[in-house]
Design a protein around this motif. Structure first.
Motif, short mmCIF file in Angstrom:
data_model
loop_
_atom_site.label_atom_id
_atom_site.label_comp_id
_atom_site.label_asym_id
_atom_site.label_seq_id
_atom_site.Cartn_x
_atom_site.Cartn_y
_atom_site.Cartn_z
N ALA A 461 52.63 37.71 32.28
CA ALA A 461 51.29 37.16 32.37
C ALA A 461 50.27 38.13 32.02
CB ALA A 461 50.88 36.71 33.65
N ASP A 462 49.26 37.89 31.23
CA ASP A 462 48.22 38.69 30.55
C ASP A 462 46.84 37.83 30.89
OD1 ASP A 462 46.30 40.17 29.83
OD2 ASP A 462 47.30 40.64 27.69
N LEU A 463 46.21 37.99 32.04
CA LEU A 463 45.08 37.10 32.60
C LEU A 463 43.71 37.92 32.71
CD1 LEU A 463 46.84 35.46 35.53
CD2 LEU A 463 46.77 34.61 33.18
N THR A 464 42.80 37.54 32.22
CA THR A 464 41.41 38.22 32.35
C THR A 464 40.37 37.13 32.96
OG1 THR A 464 40.90 37.46 30.13
CG2 THR A 464 41.60 39.50 30.44
N PHE A 465 39.51 37.68 33.61
CA PHE A 465 38.60 36.83 34.43
C PHE A 465 37.16 37.51 34.31
CE2 PHE A 465 42.52 36.82 36.52
CZ PHE A 465 42.85 35.42 36.71
N GLY A 466 36.14 36.70 34.10
CA GLY A 466 34.61 37.18 34.02
C GLY A 466 34.41 37.73 35.70
N GLN A 467 34.65 36.61 36.52
CA GLN A 467 34.51 37.11 37.96
C GLN A 467 35.75 36.33 38.72
OE1 GLN A 467 30.67 36.70 39.86
NE2 GLN A 467 31.75 36.01 42.04
N LEU A 468 36.42 37.25 39.65
CA LEU A 468 37.42 37.08 40.15
C LEU A 468 37.35 37.18 41.64
CD1 LEU A 468 40.82 35.88 40.56
CD2 LEU A 468 41.27 38.34 40.42
N THR A 469 37.37 35.96 42.61
CA THR A 469 37.22 36.38 44.07
C THR A 469 38.47 36.36 44.58
OG1 THR A 469 35.06 34.98 43.86
CG2 THR A 469 36.24 35.34 46.27
N LEU A 470 38.92 37.53 45.28
CA LEU A 470 40.13 37.65 45.82
C LEU A 470 40.00 38.19 47.33
CD1 LEU A 470 43.16 37.70 45.85
CD2 LEU A 470 43.21 39.96 44.63
N GLN A 471 40.35 37.79 48.21
CA GLN A 471 40.26 38.13 49.49
C GLN A 471 38.61 38.45 49.72
OE1 GLN A 471 42.43 38.79 52.41
NE2 GLN A 471 43.84 37.45 50.88
N LYS A 472 37.84 37.30 49.31
CA LYS A 472 36.28 37.40 49.47
C LYS A 472 35.75 38.63 48.77
CE LYS A 472 36.50 35.15 53.84
NZ LYS A 472 35.83 34.86 55.27
N LEU A 473 36.48 39.30 48.02
CA LEU A 473 35.85 40.32 47.35
C LEU A 473 35.49 39.95 45.84
CD1 LEU A 473 38.44 43.25 48.21
CD2 LEU A 473 36.13 42.98 49.03
N PRO A 474 34.15 40.17 45.34
CA PRO A 474 33.90 39.64 44.14
C PRO A 474 34.09 40.75 42.97
CG PRO A 474 31.80 40.44 45.44
CD PRO A 474 33.04 40.48 46.09
N ILE A 475 35.22 40.45 42.09
CA ILE A 475 35.74 41.16 41.36
C ILE A 475 35.28 40.84 40.01
CG2 ILE A 475 37.79 42.35 40.12
CD1 ILE A 475 39.40 41.83 42.79
N HIS A 476 34.56 41.66 39.12
CA HIS A 476 34.07 41.46 37.88
C HIS A 476 34.65 42.00 36.79
CE1 HIS A 476 30.13 39.56 39.21
NE2 HIS A 476 30.13 40.21 40.28
N ASN A 477 34.98 41.21 35.49
CA ASN A 477 35.61 41.94 34.41
C ASN A 477 37.02 42.15 34.74
OD1 ASN A 477 33.23 41.74 32.81
ND2 ASN A 477 32.60 43.62 33.66
N ALA A 478 37.82 41.38 35.57
CA ALA A 478 39.10 41.45 36.14
C ALA A 478 40.20 41.26 35.18
CB ALA A 478 39.22 40.67 37.16
#
Length: 743
Positions: A461-478
């Motif tokens: 898997a090769d995944l990219t996200f503009g914004q990823l919310t994980l454990q309520k953490l707002p991760i940008h450019n993930a």
């Protein structure tokens, strides 16, 4: 001429009357039922089948060669008492004269009560494999007579004969009523059947549309399934071109059975079907498919039918509620937030073989997220999943199962304990007794990973996200890159921007052994520590930008097991931070007032302690992190610490020393003025209690405070000795006296 014509007409009429009379005589004077035994023997000798004729045989000769069979059955010569086919009635008739031109012109063909039974025995042998075969009796045939000598094959002529032209087919209609087909496999105990088969067609002609309607009830026993189906359309057969078309095809029905848990699936499919055997191509265009709430459009093309079929095409699934659809077919999704998977739609090109499927140019919308890219299963048997996806935003937490009642209860108990301890600490401004060390487990013992499924996973898997919310953490450019094969899952990279900083994680998860093994490396750079803790619903004891490097290992399949086997090392730095409600200045003031034998005039509460840097190194052994070099730089003072963090119970136990580095500015209370004599002295604190309290769990260490008092007393005596003796006494004697009082 008129007389000749009249005579010719009378002759023809006479001949016709004679032919009709002969036909009448043959059909009424010749009864085929008298020849049933001969017919059965011909079936044995020529077709090697056992034909049973229990009913009457009806027939006609001219202009139709007609035949009706009633109550007939067919068995193999190997098992003549076990018919594989039986029918109540077969009726058909053929025009006599067109047969001479190799044309088959038939009237209505009717089949009533056909029953076809196919079985495969425990050795894997199917009864249909014996059709046309003689029983294994050496030297004799089914009648007990020796087989006839094989005649020599005629010599082939010099010139090859032309292949015969295909017989032209012409049937007024075909009707099948109440037919049944059954298949049973004795090895597996599985059985399949098609019952109440009703088939009706219009006129059957070559290269002409043939109206067709078919209904049937299909069933299986493992698992128990029942399907009601109806098929309509117009069939076009071009035998010379080997091209077959099914135009305006409409298939509909309903499925019920055990897998649907009492629910039913109503389905339909429409489109245009083409099979071109000459080109080895099949197509399904104008596809319209529905199943309960699901609606889809598309087109499919299959190439290389004579080799490995290659499927290509496109599919579009209209927006639908996936959660409700899954429930409508009797299935259950994992527990997740309410409203999840309520808006799902898909547009994609597809390519497939019998062993693989790929969705290219994919555009997938799931609730508020949009994915684009490619998903493929390269091998169905190995479940080889490949994914290259880009998403604008995705909230992972929305699709994770909620905490169990056990975990929620444990969390609530711990929060209550921490809150009570924290309230006592703030109320007493550090004057309350040292908080007790936590003893209750802080982690769940529930099963964490689906090991059986992960051990069979083959994923890249090769995944990219503009914004990823994980454990309520707002991760940008993930970005996430992961592989898994043979039970070894590798996290090649998980990185992203988090608040003002960033992070990167790599690691492996090995499920090839009975106990899963985790290896994780993490780098965090200048991420606000308080926001991480706040996102987890905790009150942060510290603020500041944290930088962390760690290399950790753990074993187990629960939070508790992983923490209890956590080993490795880590280093951390927090810059430009604040120890919230720590009030280290008040703790220092309390210690100084004690030595000054004075009483503080007030009890200030909740004073924060800003710092420039807090850093240290951790060595983890089975869930306990040793931190021998904790250092905090605070304006005017330095803090050194040595202690342990017990991650198993989220507790800490530190011995801390505060050193005044020369800032003798006024303290908040007259009873604890620093003065020059207190500069450079390490004032001892003990910090023990829940990790969430941070510096709020610190108290003056009275045990070590006596050592500080003795040291200060010795220094005052040394000053008196210097003052009284001056230079009149031998320096060696003076030093000896000072050392005596400093001990």
């Amino acid at each position: 001429m008129k007389a000749f014509g009249k005579i010719l007409g009378l002759v023809l009429l006479g001949l016709l009357l004679i032919i009709v009379a002969l036909g009448f005589a043959l059909t009424h004077l010749f009864d085929p039922n008298d020849y049933k035994d001969e017919i059965r023997q011909i079936a044995r000798d020529k077709a090697h089948i056992e034909l049973t004729l229990n009913g009457d045989i009806g027939w006609s000769l001219f202009p139709w060669l007609g035949l009706e069979l009633h109550d007939a059955s067919v068995a193999t010569m190997v098992k003549p008492t076990e018919p594989y086919a039986a029918l109540q009635m077969l009726g058909l008739s053929v025009r006599v004269l067109p047969l001479l031109r190799r044309e088959v012109q038939m009237s209505d063909v009717r089949v009533e009560g056909l029953n076809l039974r196919l079985t495969r025995d425990k050795e894997g042998h199917g009864n249909w494999e014996d059709i046309g075969k003689l029983p294994a009796t050496a030297g004799t045939d089914a009648t007990g007579t020796p087989p006839a000598a094989t005649e020599p094959a005629p010599e082939t002529g010099a010139a090859a004969e032309k292949p015969p032209q295909p017989i032209r087919l012409d049937i007024d209609s075909l009707t099948v009523n109440n037919a049944r087909v059954e298949y049973t496999d004795e090895r597996t105990g599985k059985s399949f059947s098609a019952e109440s088969i009703q088939l009706s067609t219009g006129a059957v002609h070559d290269s002409v549309n043939i109206p067709l309607k078919l209904t049937a009830f299909l069933s299986a026993n493992q698992p128990a399934l029942r399907v009601r189906t109806e098929l309509n359309g117009e069939l076009r057969i071009a035998r010379a071109l080997q091209r077959y078309q099914f135009e305006d095809m409409r298939l509909s029905g309903e499925v019920t059975g055990d897998p649907l848990q009492g629910k039913a699936v109503t389905f339909s499919a429409q489109g245009q079907l083409v099979l071109d055997k000459a080109a080895n191509v099949a197509e399904w265009t104008g596809i319209k498919v529905s199943a309960n709430q699901l609606r889809a459009l598309g087109e499919l093309k299959v190439n290389d039918l004579d080799k490995t079929p290659q499927v290509s095409g496109g599919i579009s699934i209209a927006q639908f509620d996936l959660a409700k659809f899954v429930d409508s077919i009797g299935q259950k999704l994992p527990a997740m937030a309410e409203g999840s998977l309520s808006k799902v739609e898909l547009v994609s090109r597809l390519a497939a073989t019998p062993t693989s499927l790929a969705l290219d140019d994919l555009n997938l919308k799931v609730d508020d997220s949009t994915f684009s890219g490619r998903i493929a299963v390269e091998d169905f048997a190995k479940q080889s999943l490949r994914a290259v996806l880009k998403a604008d935003t995705f909230n992972v937490d929305r699709y994770l199962p909620p905490k169990s009642a056990e975990a929620n209860s444990a969390t609530q108990v711990r929060q209550a304990e921490v809150a009570s301890t924290e309230a006592d600490a703030l109320a007493g401004a550090g004057s309350t007794p040292l908080p007790p060390a936590p003893t209750k487990d802080a982690w769940s013992s529930e099963r964490l990973l689906p090991v059986e499924r992960l051990s069979k996973l083959d994923v890249d898997a090769d995944l990219t996200f503009g914004q990823l919310t994980l454990q309520k953490l707002p991760i940008h450019n993930a970005a996430l890159k992961a592989t898994g094969q043979g039970g070894l899952l590798t996290l090649a990279n998980l990185r992203g921007d988090l608040y003002e900083g960033n992070f990167e994680t790599t690691g492996t998860l090995d499920v090839r052994q009975p106990v899963p093994a985790l290896n994780l490396q993490t780098k965090i750079s200048r991420v606000p520590a308080e926001k991480i803790l706040e996102s987890q619903g905790k009150n942060p004891p510290v603020k500041g930008l944290v930088t962390l490097n760690s290399n950790l290992t753990g074993n187990g399949n629960s939070q508790k097991a992983l923490i209890e086997t956590l080993n490795g090392n880590a280093s951390f730095v927090i810059n430009n931070g604040v120890l919230l409600n720590a009030n280290l200045e008040q703790q220092l003031c309390k210690g100084i007032a004690t030595l000054n034998r004075k009483t503080l005039s007030g009890e200030p509460r909740g004073k924060d302690t800003p710092f420039q840097e807090l850093k240290g190194n951790l060595t983890l052994r089975n869930g306990v992190a040793s931190n021998p070099d904790l250092k905090v730089r605070i304006p005017g003072m330095a803090v050194n610490g040595d202690g342990d963090i017990d991650l198993r119970v989220l507790g800490m136990d530190y011995r801390v020393g505060i050193i005044v580095e020369g800032d003798t500015s006024a303290m908040p209370d007259p009873a604890c003025q620093v003065g020059d004599k207190f500069v450079g002295i390490e004032w001892p604190l003990r910090c023990r209690g829940p990790l969430e309290l941070g510096a709020k769990a610190c108290r003056v260490d009275n045990e070590r405070m006596s050592q500080v008092a003795a040291k200060l007393a010795g220094e005052r005596i040394s000053e008196k000795i210097d003052e009284k003796l001056g230079d009149k006494v031998n320096p060696q004697l003076k030093d000896a006296l000072k050392g005596l009082f400093k001990r």
